[in-house]
Design a protein around this motif. Sequence first.
Motif, PDB file in Angstrom:
ATOM      1  N   UNK A  40       1.838  -7.199   9.401  1.00 20.03           N
ATOM      2  CA  UNK A  40       1.801  -5.823   8.894  1.00 20.03           C
ATOM      3  C   UNK A  40       3.205  -5.248   9.048  1.00 20.03           C
ATOM      4  N   UNK A  41       3.764  -4.732   7.949  1.00 24.06           N
ATOM      5  CA  UNK A  41       5.132  -4.207   7.966  1.00 24.06           C
ATOM      6  C   UNK A  41       5.160  -2.801   7.412  1.00 24.06           C
ATOM      7  N   UNK A  42       5.782  -1.902   8.160  1.00 28.73           N
ATOM      8  CA  UNK A  42       6.006  -0.529   7.708  1.00 28.73           C
ATOM      9  C   UNK A  42       7.467  -0.411   7.303  1.00 28.73           C
ATOM     10  N   UNK A  43       7.697  -0.065   6.034  1.00 32.31           N
ATOM     11  CA  UNK A  43       9.060   0.049   5.509  1.00 32.31           C
ATOM     12  C   UNK A  43       9.445   1.525   5.414  1.00 32.31           C
ATOM     13  N   UNK A  44      10.635   1.867   5.877  1.00 31.56           N
ATOM     14  CA  UNK A  44      11.081   3.257   5.894  1.00 31.56           C
ATOM     15  C   UNK A  44      12.538   3.371   5.465  1.00 31.56           C
ATOM     16  N   UNK A  45      12.870   4.512   4.875  1.00 30.49           N
ATOM     17  CA  UNK A  45      14.279   4.789   4.570  1.00 30.49           C
ATOM     18  C   UNK A  45      14.949   5.467   5.757  1.00 30.49           C
ATOM     19  N   UNK A  46      14.200   5.742   6.824  1.00 34.71           N
ATOM     20  CA  UNK A  46      14.756   6.378   8.014  1.00 34.71           C
ATOM     21  C   UNK A  46      15.001   7.848   7.796  1.00 34.71           C
ATOM     22  N   UNK A  47      13.936   8.666   7.702  1.00 34.59           N
ATOM     23  CA  UNK A  47      14.115  10.096   7.433  1.00 34.59           C
ATOM     24  C   UNK A  47      14.996  10.798   8.466  1.00 34.59           C
ATOM     25  N   UNK A  48      14.924  10.353   9.717  1.00 32.34           N
ATOM     26  CA  UNK A  48      15.719  10.954  10.790  1.00 32.34           C
ATOM     27  C   UNK A  48      15.707  10.012  11.980  1.00 32.34           C
ATOM     28  N   UNK A  49      16.688  10.162  12.891  1.00 32.61           N
ATOM     29  CA  UNK A  49      16.656   9.338  14.114  1.00 32.61           C
ATOM     30  C   UNK A  49      15.375   9.533  14.904  1.00 32.61           C
TER      31      UNK A  49
ATOM     32  N   UNK B 237       3.705  -1.577   3.933  1.00 31.38           N
ATOM     33  CA  UNK B 237       3.724  -0.167   3.531  1.00 31.38           C
ATOM     34  C   UNK B 237       5.017   0.071   2.753  1.00 31.38           C
ATOM     35  N   UNK B 238       5.001  -0.353   1.499  1.00 32.58           N
ATOM     36  CA  UNK B 238       6.167  -0.237   0.625  1.00 32.58           C
ATOM     37  C   UNK B 238       5.798   0.366  -0.726  1.00 32.58           C
ATOM     38  N   UNK B 239       4.637   1.033  -0.766  1.00 41.24           N
ATOM     39  CA  UNK B 239       4.199   1.660  -1.997  1.00 41.24           C
ATOM     40  C   UNK B 239       4.698   3.087  -2.096  1.00 41.24           C
ATOM     41  N   UNK B 240       3.895   3.975  -2.665  1.00 41.71           N
ATOM     42  CA  UNK B 240       4.281   5.369  -2.841  1.00 41.71           C
ATOM     43  C   UNK B 240       4.380   6.066  -1.489  1.00 41.71           C
ATOM     44  N   UNK B 241       5.451   6.845  -1.324  1.00 42.86           N
ATOM     45  CA  UNK B 241       5.568   7.667  -0.128  1.00 42.86           C
ATOM     46  C   UNK B 241       6.436   7.071   0.966  1.00 42.86           C
ATOM     47  N   UNK B 242       6.873   7.923   1.862  1.00 46.65           N
ATOM     48  CA  UNK B 242       7.624   7.529   3.054  1.00 46.65           C
ATOM     49  C   UNK B 242       6.661   7.485   4.238  1.00 46.65           C
ATOM     50  N   UNK B 243       6.356   6.289   4.753  1.00 44.63           N
ATOM     51  CA  UNK B 243       5.344   6.160   5.816  1.00 44.63           C
ATOM     52  C   UNK B 243       5.606   7.017   7.054  1.00 44.63           C
TER      53      UNK B 243
ATOM     54  N   UNK C 141       0.831  -1.202   0.000  1.00 40.32           N
ATOM     55  CA  UNK C 141       0.000   0.000   0.000  1.00 40.32           C
ATOM     56  C   UNK C 141       0.865   1.252   0.000  1.00 40.32           C
ATOM     57  N   UNK C 142       0.268   2.348  -0.474  1.00 40.12           N
ATOM     58  CA  UNK C 142       0.911   3.660  -0.496  1.00 40.12           C
ATOM     59  C   UNK C 142       0.466   4.462   0.716  1.00 40.12           C
ATOM     60  N   UNK C 143       1.320   5.401   1.140  1.00 40.07           N
ATOM     61  CA  UNK C 143       0.991   6.259   2.282  1.00 40.07           C
ATOM     62  C   UNK C 143       1.008   7.741   1.924  1.00 40.07           C
ATOM     63  N   UNK C 144       1.520   8.090   0.737  1.00 42.04           N
ATOM     64  CA  UNK C 144       1.552   9.470   0.283  1.00 42.04           C
ATOM     65  C   UNK C 144       1.325   9.512  -1.225  1.00 42.04           C
TER      66      UNK C 144
END
Length: 288
Positions: free
Chosen positions: A259-268, A226-232, A173-176
Motif C-alpha cells: 500500500x503506497x500513499x503518494x503526496x506532493x508534500x503540502x507542508x513539512x 493513493x495516486x488518483x484524484x486528490x492530495x492524500x 484510488x482517489x482520496x478527494x
Amino acid sequence: LVAMLIQVVGAYQLRNICRNFKRHDVGSCFSTRKISVLSSSLDVKPATHSTKLYSKSRPALAEGKTGLSYFVPRNELGALLGGTGRAKLVWECLKRGEDPLSQPGVDNVKARTLISTCFEPLPTISRWNIASCGTMKLLINLKDGLQVESVIIPNEGRPTAPQVVEPRTTLCVSSQVGCNRACDFCATGKMGFVRQLSVHEILSQVFFALRTIRERSLPPLHSVVFMGMGEPLNNLRAVHEAVSTLVDSTGFAFSRSRVTVSTVGPSPAAILSAASIPSMLAWSVHAA
C-alpha cells in the motif's frame, strides 16, 4: 489442584476435560457422576441447567443509527451487527467484491435488516474505459451525484525473467473530489477542490476493483496506490483509517509494503504527520 483432580477423576479423564474446555464444549467435560464426585471433593456446587456461560445474542450497536460503513475492523463490525460471525461473513463477501446483501449466506433476518437500513449503500459505477494495454478506468458515482475515478492496472508479469514476476494487478484510488494543489500536469488540479472522500468512499473503490478483477478474470490484486484524484495528506484522517483497514489482518489484509500513499508534500508538517500511516510513502517531487 491438578494432583487432586487426577486423584478424583483420573489422568485420562482430566485430559478429556482440558480438550473440551479448549473447544468450549463445557457440557462434555464432566459426566453427572464426575460432577458429583468433584463437587464433594472440592466443596463446590455444580452448575444448574439455567447457568449461561455466554449470551448467544449480543445487542447490535448499529440499531437506530444510519450512515455506517461496512469497512471497519471485524471486531468493530461485529459489535455493530451483534455478532463476530456476521462480521466475518460480511468481510468475506467484501474481499471477494460481492455485496453482502446479495449473498444467500447472509440469511439472518436481523443482520440483513441492519445492513439494509443502518449502513451506507455502496456507490455505483457509471462507466468503464479500457485502454489497449488493458488498463481500466472506473468512473464511480457518489451518493451526492459527484464522481471520482479509480484505475485498475493489470500486469501479465514476466515469467521468463531472471527474477520471475507473477501476474498481478495494481489499483490506483482517489482520496478527494478535485484537488487544491493545482499541479500543471494534472487534470484534477484544474477543477479545484470540491470535497473530501470518506473512508467508505475510498474503500468502496477497492471493493469495485476486487469485483471487476473477479468478473473479468484479471490477475489478483497485488497493491493499492493513493495516486488518483486528490492530495492524500490533505485528507489525512480518512486516508489513515482507510489504509489501516487495508492492512488489517481481519480487513483486506494487504501487506504494508503493498500500500503506497503518494503526496506532493503540502507542508513539512503534513509530511511528518504521514509517518503514522501504516503504508509506504511516495513523494511526488515533479509537482514542484
